[in-house]
Design an enzyme around this catalytic site. Structure first.
Site, short mmCIF file in Angstrom:
data_model
loop_
_atom_site.label_atom_id
_atom_site.label_comp_id
_atom_site.label_asym_id
_atom_site.label_seq_id
_atom_site.Cartn_x
_atom_site.Cartn_y
_atom_site.Cartn_z
CB ILE A 1 -17.45 2.38 12.70
CG1 ILE A 1 -17.92 2.21 14.16
CG2 ILE A 1 -18.51 3.10 11.89
CD1 ILE A 1 -18.17 3.56 14.85
CG ASP A 2 -12.12 0.64 10.97
OD1 ASP A 2 -12.73 -0.30 10.42
OD2 ASP A 2 -11.40 1.45 10.35
#
Length: 317
Positions: free
Chosen positions: A144-145
């Site tokens: 995930i970012d």
């Protein structure tokens, strides 16, 4: 600073790795190498699979022989595994939502990358390896970012990694995010299917008819005077998918430094928000050992909760 140059390596792909894209494989193998450099050597044909040039999206097959070229990069002499005494590393121990012999589930804080590289000494995976020095195997199941908070799966066995990644490929994993978007999200807009094209050099993603098929499902959770809290559930797993689909619909996320709107950032700053409002809140998958369905929830950090409460007060005025 010393400059280090790796040697030519040849790697044979086994069944565990088959199906993975070559660019993602190289990013895992070359932990401290910037993404731009990885794509450069791919573009120049310095990486070969079975003695042939390949594109970044090539999917590896069992038995493939990969030539990884020498890569010269500066590296700090003192760079070692992160100390467990560092506050950010130690705090991750309190972010563990679930752990057993097969996997570890982390409620990753915003601002913590999932892995080191590109100027970062360490990320969540390096920190967890430091906190679990006796663990023989710890690998990211997905990403995930950096600025996104919430659920991150880490496999503790290779068999668990294969099992979980197969579920992601087959799109049987259900992930739900909470996102604060600008304006009034239309209640009838429950699905966005705009194709997405990623620029491999700067990682900017745009809606483009030549892009990859992408689908995100949206559901309104709560409305405010100038914002909407939505649940976003990505069916596909493209880079920045939720953020770009929301922007494409004219409702960018709060504090999105790539696809956002400064006016919305200024508005939400009044209620104490100063980070991307995107949180991986829920996940459903099949446990790789027990073959039973797992439903896990990750609470939002206090800053996001306070921002929502502030928006409620502004709406009630």
């Amino acid at each position: 600073m010393t400059e280090q140059k790796s040697k030519v390596r040849f790697i044979e792909i086994d069944d565990d790795i088959a199906g993975q894209r070559i660019d993602n494989f190289l990013r895992n193998q070359l932990k401290n190498v910037p993404k731009s450099m990885i794509y450069r050597v791919l573009r120049k044909g310095e990486v070969r699979v079975n003695k042939k040039r390949i594109k970044p999206e090539y999917k590896l097959q069992a038995g493939d022989l990969i030539r990884v070229p020498p890569i010269r990069l500066p590296e700090r002499d003192e760079q070692v595994a992160p100390s467990t005494k560092l506050d950010k590393v130690a705090e991750l121990e309190n972010c563990i939502l679930y752990e057993d012999d097969h996997l570890l589930v982390l409620n990753k804080p915003s601002g913590t990358a999932v892995h080191g590289g590109s100027g970062l000494q360490f990320g969540a995976i390096e920190a967890m390896r430091a906190l679990r020095p006796k663990a023989r195997f710890l690998e990211l199941v997905h990403r995930i970012d950096r600025d996104t908070s919430g659920i991150l799966l880490i496999a503790k066995k290779r068999s668990a990694l294969r099992h979980l990644q197969a579920q992601f490929r087959e799109k049987t994993v259900r992930k739900d995010y909470y996102a604060l978007v600008m304006g009034e999200w239309p209640a009838k807009q429950r699905k966005v299917t705009a194709p997405l094209l990623k620029n491999e050099v700067n990682s900017i993603v745009r809606v483009n008819p030549n892009g990859k098929p992408s689908e995100t499902r949206f559901k309104v959770i709560e409305r405010f005077a100038e914002a909407t809290l939505v649940q976003a559930s990505p069916v596909t797993g493209r880079t920045h998918q939720i953020r770009v689909h929301a922007q494409y619909m004219g409702h960018p996320l709060a504090w999105d430094d790539r696809y956002g709107d400064p006016r919305f950032d200024a508005y939400t700053k009044q209620v104490g928000l100063n980070r991307l409002f995107l949180h991986a809140a829920k996940i459903r998958f099949v446990h790789p050992g027990r073959e039973e369905t797992m439903d896990l929830d990750a609470p939002m950090e206090a800053k996001l909760q306070r921002a929502l409460e502030g928006l409620r007060k502004k709406t009630d005025k």
